[in-house]
Every structure is written in C-alpha cells, then in structure tokens.
Design a protein around this motif. Structure first.
Motif, PDB file in Angstrom:
ATOM      1  N   LEU A  26       0.809  -1.217   0.000  1.00  0.00           N
ATOM      2  CA  LEU A  26       0.000   0.000   0.000  1.00  0.00           C
ATOM      3  C   LEU A  26       0.846   1.273   0.000  1.00  0.00           C
ATOM      4  O   LEU A  26       0.656   2.152  -0.861  1.00  0.00           O
ATOM      5  N   PRO A  27       1.794   1.442   0.920  1.00  0.00           N
ATOM      6  CA  PRO A  27       2.607   2.668   0.881  1.00  0.00           C
ATOM      7  C   PRO A  27       3.481   2.770  -0.374  1.00  0.00           C
ATOM      8  O   PRO A  27       3.777   3.877  -0.831  1.00  0.00           O
ATOM      9  N   ALA A  61      -4.895   4.928  -3.738  1.00  0.00           N
ATOM     10  CA  ALA A  61      -3.519   4.483  -3.991  1.00  0.00           C
ATOM     11  C   ALA A  61      -3.396   3.803  -5.346  1.00  0.00           C
ATOM     12  O   ALA A  61      -2.535   4.170  -6.167  1.00  0.00           O
ATOM     13  N   PHE A  62      -4.250   2.838  -5.613  1.00  0.00           N
ATOM     14  CA  PHE A  62      -4.112   2.057  -6.849  1.00  0.00           C
ATOM     15  C   PHE A  62      -4.598   2.817  -8.079  1.00  0.00           C
ATOM     16  O   PHE A  62      -3.981   2.742  -9.146  1.00  0.00           O
ATOM     17  N   HIS A  63      -5.701   3.550  -7.929  1.00  0.00           N
ATOM     18  CA  HIS A  63      -6.187   4.301  -9.077  1.00  0.00           C
ATOM     19  C   HIS A  63      -5.238   5.458  -9.401  1.00  0.00           C
ATOM     20  O   HIS A  63      -5.012   5.801 -10.575  1.00  0.00           O
ATOM     21  N   GLY A  64      -4.685   6.060  -8.360  1.00  0.00           N
ATOM     22  CA  GLY A  64      -3.736   7.147  -8.585  1.00  0.00           C
ATOM     23  C   GLY A  64      -2.490   6.683  -9.288  1.00  0.00           C
ATOM     24  O   GLY A  64      -1.904   7.406 -10.108  1.00  0.00           O
ATOM     25  N   ARG A  65      -2.053   5.442  -9.031  1.00  0.00           N
ATOM     26  CA  ARG A  65      -0.827   4.920  -9.635  1.00  0.00           C
ATOM     27  C   ARG A  65      -1.093   4.272 -10.997  1.00  0.00           C
ATOM     28  O   ARG A  65      -0.334   4.477 -11.946  1.00  0.00           O
ATOM     29  N   TYR A  66      -2.157   3.472 -11.079  1.00  0.00           N
ATOM     30  CA  TYR A  66      -2.371   2.670 -12.280  1.00  0.00           C
ATOM     31  C   TYR A  66      -3.629   3.038 -13.061  1.00  0.00           C
ATOM     32  O   TYR A  66      -3.876   2.469 -14.127  1.00  0.00           O
ATOM     33  N   SER A 118      -0.546   6.256   3.776  1.00  0.00           N
ATOM     34  CA  SER A 118      -1.027   6.221   2.389  1.00  0.00           C
ATOM     35  C   SER A 118      -2.190   7.160   2.113  1.00  0.00           C
ATOM     36  O   SER A 118      -2.710   7.174   0.990  1.00  0.00           O
ATOM     37  N   ILE A 119      -2.626   7.929   3.093  1.00  0.00           N
ATOM     38  CA  ILE A 119      -3.733   8.875   2.885  1.00  0.00           C
ATOM     39  C   ILE A 119      -3.313   9.924   1.848  1.00  0.00           C
ATOM     40  O   ILE A 119      -2.255  10.537   1.961  1.00  0.00           O
ATOM     41  N   GLN A 120      -4.173  10.137   0.844  1.00  0.00           N
ATOM     42  CA  GLN A 120      -3.886  11.135  -0.192  1.00  0.00           C
ATOM     43  C   GLN A 120      -4.539  12.477   0.144  1.00  0.00           C
ATOM     44  O   GLN A 120      -3.928  13.532  -0.003  1.00  0.00           O
ATOM     45  N   LYS A 135       0.934   7.135  -4.730  1.00  0.00           N
ATOM     46  CA  LYS A 135       1.779   8.089  -5.464  1.00  0.00           C
ATOM     47  C   LYS A 135       2.493   9.039  -4.521  1.00  0.00           C
ATOM     48  O   LYS A 135       3.627   9.440  -4.761  1.00  0.00           O
ATOM     49  N   THR A 136       1.830   9.415  -3.459  1.00  0.00           N
ATOM     50  CA  THR A 136       2.462  10.246  -2.423  1.00  0.00           C
ATOM     51  C   THR A 136       2.158   9.626  -1.070  1.00  0.00           C
ATOM     52  O   THR A 136       1.138   8.949  -0.895  1.00  0.00           O
ATOM     53  N   THR A 137       3.021   9.840  -0.114  1.00  0.00           N
ATOM     54  CA  THR A 137       2.770   9.373   1.252  1.00  0.00           C
ATOM     55  C   THR A 137       2.896  10.551   2.210  1.00  0.00           C
ATOM     56  O   THR A 137       3.611  11.521   1.941  1.00  0.00           O
ATOM     57  N   GLN A 138       2.179  10.429   3.303  1.00  0.00           N
ATOM     58  CA  GLN A 138       2.221  11.478   4.308  1.00  0.00           C
ATOM     59  C   GLN A 138       3.574  11.476   5.015  1.00  0.00           C
ATOM     60  O   GLN A 138       4.179  10.415   5.220  1.00  0.00           O
ATOM     61  N   PRO A 139       4.079  12.642   5.396  1.00  0.00           N
ATOM     62  CA  PRO A 139       5.349  12.686   6.136  1.00  0.00           C
ATOM     63  C   PRO A 139       5.191  12.089   7.532  1.00  0.00           C
ATOM     64  O   PRO A 139       4.083  12.057   8.086  1.00  0.00           O
ATOM     65  N   ALA A 140       6.274  11.653   8.103  1.00  0.00           N
ATOM     66  CA  ALA A 140       6.237  11.051   9.438  1.00  0.00           C
ATOM     67  C   ALA A 140       5.704  12.035  10.474  1.00  0.00           C
ATOM     68  O   ALA A 140       5.033  11.641  11.437  1.00  0.00           O
ATOM     69  N   SER A 141       5.987  13.319  10.275  1.00  0.00           N
ATOM     70  CA  SER A 141       5.502  14.319  11.228  1.00  0.00           C
ATOM     71  C   SER A 141       3.975  14.345  11.258  1.00  0.00           C
ATOM     72  O   SER A 141       3.362  14.557  12.311  1.00  0.00           O
ATOM     73  N   TYR A 142       3.342  14.127  10.105  1.00  0.00           N
ATOM     74  CA  TYR A 142       1.878  14.097  10.054  1.00  0.00           C
ATOM     75  C   TYR A 142       1.349  12.854  10.762  1.00  0.00           C
ATOM     76  O   TYR A 142       0.410  12.926  11.573  1.00  0.00           O
TER      77      TYR A 142
END
Length: 529
Positions: A203-204, A319-324, A292-294, A208-215
C-alpha cells in the motif's frame, strides 16, 4: 508401566476439577493459536472503526492510541493466562469466576460472567457479519464502476441478506467436526499473516504520495464541525475505541482448552502469543493506512468513489487508481480484508457455541437439555451453534431501519466480552493466595498488581463504549448500547433474584470418581470452590 496410557496434563486437571472428558482433545498448540489469532483477527477490529477514529482526533492520536491500549491489554492477557493455566476448562471465564470467588459469591460471579461472556460473543458474531458485509458492499461498488461511475451500492435489504448469509455459513461450518474448523483457522492465520504483510508493504509503495512522518506521528486534529465534539480530551478518548475494540478475543484459546493437548501450558501460550502478534501487526497496518492517505477531507466525502461509506476502501482506491488508473488492486486487497472477516466470524461462532454449551451443561440456559447436546460422531455442540446464529440474526434485523446498528452491536460485544474478563480477574485479585492452586504459568507475587491494573483498564474500556460518539444526539446517531445492555442485563439479574439463585450453583460436576483433597476437592467427592 510399559503400555500404560499417558493421561494428558490438561485432562488430568479437568478430572480433578470434577469434569469428565467429553470433547475430543485433538487440538495442538499451533491450531489453538490459529483459532485464538483468528478470533482477534488482524483486520476486523481496525478496518471498520479506522475512519471514525481518525476523524475524531487525527492520526497521532490513532497511532499512539494503539500503543497505549496494547500496553494495558498485556496486563489483562497475563492475568487471564495465569488463571487459564489453573483452570483449563471449556467454560473458561465463568468457571474461573465460580471457583475463584469462593462458595458464597461463586454462583453469582459465575452467573454474571457467563451471561456477559455469552452476550459479548454472540454480539461479536454480529460485528463480524456487519463489517464483513460492509467490505463486500465496497467490493461490489468498485467492481461495478465506483460511486462516481454509476456503480451499485447495496441497499439496506441486500446488506441484511449479506449479514444473514455470513451468519448462516459460519453456523454450517461449525456443525462439522472441530478439526475442520481448526484447518480453516490455520488457513486464516496464514491468510492474515501473508495477506497483512502484502498490504502493509504494497500500500505505501503503490501510493503516489505518502504522508510525512511528522503528520502520522504528531498531527492532532479534531473535526467538531462533523462530530460535534469540541473537547480535545473527549475526542482522544473516542479515537482509542478502534484499538480497544480490536485488542480482545484472545480468550478464544481458553474456550478450547478441553479440546487442546496440554491445555494447562498451551492455553496461556496461545493467549499471550495472540496478543503479541496482533499488537505488532495491528500497529503496522494502522501505519500503512495512515501513511497512504492522499486527501484527508476527501475520504469522508459522500460523493467520492466509495460513497464516503468506508474510509479504508477509499484509501486503497486512491492508492491504486492514482498509480495505475485502475481499481483492480484495491479490489484484490479488499478481498484479502474480507477474508479476514470471514475467518474471524467463523472463529467467534466457535467460541460462542462453546460458552453456550458449557453454560447449558451447568443448566444455566433455558432449555439447557437442548443446547448441551453433542453430535454423536462429530463431537461438536451443534444445537448451541444454531442458537448463537439465530440470536445474531435477530441482532441484525434493525439494519433495515436505523443507521447505528454497528455502533450498538460493537459496544454490546466489547462490553459483554471484555466485561466478562473482569469478574474472574477481580476474584483472583481479592482471594487468599493459599486458596489458589497455580498451574504451570504462575505470577506469584506479581499476580495482584497485574490483576489490579487489568481490572481498572477493563472498567475504563466498558465505560467509554457507553458514551455518545456523535453530537448533537439524535435518534439516528444515539448509541443504543446502554439501553440494550440495561434491558438484557436487567432481565438476567431479575431472573437471578427471582429464581436462578435458588438452583444455579455454578459449574456442575459430571464425573463420579472421588476427587483428592489436594486436587481441588474436599475429600468427599465435591468440587472445592
């Protein structure tokens, strides 16, 4: 002596406690662990409550809440493991309560514990059926074109049909011999371990983008405009509900101790191992979803692809629609999650039927002679299985009319199930140490402090599940659990006061041989409570 049959240590202890071996003792440690693990399940607690818990106070509260709840859950599990080692019986919690509370309070303690446990387990079947239907609803929606593309969102009547269908299938499987259930639960364990590993890694990576650890680890955010809750402290309390709902069910190993080899040792090992596995995997699963939250706000939009009904499904889709540009990957992972609900419901049905059977064996259920019957060849309590399924089906009927069915069933399941833990733990804490006959797993001087922390944590857990979860309180958002539990428990206690206290004495011996005084008897063939 050569050729002499070696008596299993668990069976020997069972005989000492006044019960003969009726169920097949064929379960190994691995199979018992598999059933216990499947009852807790990796996905079924986190997935349905993830969205609401995230919305209350943001990711930091959700992520660290799991760590806090896991810490206190270990106290409960360790306390129960010690008792399980001493009393390896199918009646488990209520049997423990009767013996630990002593001859004066034992019958009442046993009565309360048994009914709490039965209510919690049967409602637990309902939570699995409801959430499993919710996942299936999302799968159908994505397979037919998504909410935006004219996909099919199952209406209430079809949702109820799915709920009842799952309940029926689990009951059918549980009428087969236990080795069938054990085999399916071994599959369940690997399904969740392998499937969970695939999800938390893939999943991560796919997003396409992942949230920063600070978030993920430090961001705190309330949404009073949606939840109606402006108090940060109250929001944090509610955000922990997902963890508290997920981290119980490890007592399943105790329900199967009369069917487990070396249960006085393997029962405690299965309890603690289940907690350990779920603690680690559950936290990693929460992290994978949260990283993995967009778009946080879009997750709850009723116009999004999943109709705003199921946040984890939307995270997977994004996640999947954004990538593929396709939802196929999300559907596959949702099917893995759905399988977890399927196996979890199967295991909880097994545990619920064992509790009803054990209570019926001790004449604590109306028409006990019916529910205590064991199938002559399969050696399973088939009638008890169908009783649990029937009550679970009745719990689901309000799906047709109201929106808070899952909230109510979840609260009832958690309070009943976890509340049942409190009775024997409290009795163990206050009893004289010289009256406790320890098994191989013994805490010695640490027992009372561990039991105290465990008992207080259980009291807190039961209390928070009675709280309103949305403000302002309306008919369609009201948490009906306090009323439902109040009525049911009130009737049960009324039955006790009016009639049951006259004849219910707790666990009833079914063995005729005299019991040695040092084995838990009084020297006259009576069980020592």
């Amino acid at each position: 002596m050569a050729g002499a049959q070696v008596v299993d240590s668990g069976e020997k202890r069972l005989n000492e406690l006044g019960y003969k071996q009726e169920l097949r003792r064929e379960m190994t440690l691995f199979k018992t662990l598999a059933i216990s693990f499947s009852t807790m399940t990796l996905f079924t607690g986190i997935t349905p409550l993830y969205g609401s818990s995230l919305q209350y106070a943001g990711p930091a509260s959700l992520v660290w809440g799991w760590v806090v709840v896991s810490f206190f859950t270990w106290f409960v599990g360790i306390a129960m493991a010690e008792i399980c080692s001493s009393f390896p019986t199918t009646g488990s919690l209520y049997f423990w309560a009767a013996h630990l509370a002593g001859p004066v309070w034992g019958p009442l303690a046993s009565w309360c514990c048994a009914w709490l446990e039965a209510i919690g387990l049967i409602a637990g079947i309902g939570t699995q059926a409801y959430a499993g239907s919710q996942v299936l609803q999302s799968i159908i929606l994505l397979c037919t074109g998504t909410n935006k593309g004219g996909g099919y969102l199952a209406p209430r009547w079809l949702f109820l049909v799915m709920y009842l269908g799952l309940t029926f299938i689990w009951a059918v499987f549980n009428t087969f011999a236990l080795e069938v259930i054990a085999f399916l639960d071994v599959i369940s364990m690997w399904w969740q371990v392998v499937g969970g590993t695939v999800i938390v890694i893939m999943l991560p990576l796919v997003a396409k983008t992942t949230q920063p650890a600070s978030y993920v680890f430090t961001h705190f955010e309330t949404t009073p405009e949606v939840t109606g809750i402006s108090s940060g402290a109250y929001a944090v309390v509610l955000s922990l509900l997902v963890s508290q709902y997920s981290l119980y069910g490890y007592d399943a190993a105790a329900h199967l101790t009369e069917e487990t080899k070396g249960a006085d040792k393997n029962g405690p090992i299965a309890i603690l191992s289940s907690i350990g596995i779920i603690t680690v995997f559950g936290w990693v699963y929460i992290l994978a979803l949260t990283f993995s939250i967009q778009d946080f706000g879009y997750l709850y939009d009723p116009a999004n692809e999943t109709a705003g009904t199921f946040v984890p499904a939307q995270i997977l889709y994004d996640a999947f629609h954004g990538r593929y540009g396709s939802s196929t990957g999300a559907i596959v992972l949702l099917f893995i999650i759905w399988g977890s609900f399927f196996f979890g419901g199967l295991s909880i049905t097994t545990s619920a039927a064992r509790v009803v059977y054990a209570l019926s064996r001790d004449r604590g259920v109306p028409f006990s002679s019916v529910w205590r019957k064991i199938h002559p060849t399969r050696k399973v309590p088939g009638n008890a299985v169908w009783l649990c399924a029937a009550v679970c089906a009745l719990l689901g009927l309000p799906i047709l009319w109201i929106n808070v069915v899952f909230t109510a069933i979840t609260s009832i399941a958690t309070i009943g199930w976890v509340g049942g833990y409190a009775v024997p733990i409290f009795a163990r804490m206050v009893m004289r140490e010289e009256d406790f006959r320890p098994g191989p797993f013994y805490l010695r001087g640490a027992s009372r402090p561990v039991c105290l922390v465990a008992f207080l944590w259980i009291c807190y857990t039961c209390s928070v599940f009675l709280l309103p979860t949305v403000y302002p309180i309306k008919m369609d958002t009201f948490n009906y659990a306090p009323i439902a539990l109040g009525v049911v428990l009130g009737l049960i206690m009324l039955w006790w006061v009016v009639d049951a206290r006259k004849w219910f004495t707790g666990p009833v011996r079914n063995i005729d041989e005299q019991i040695d005084h040092n084995a838990g008897g009084d020297g006259n063939g009576n069980v020592k409570v």
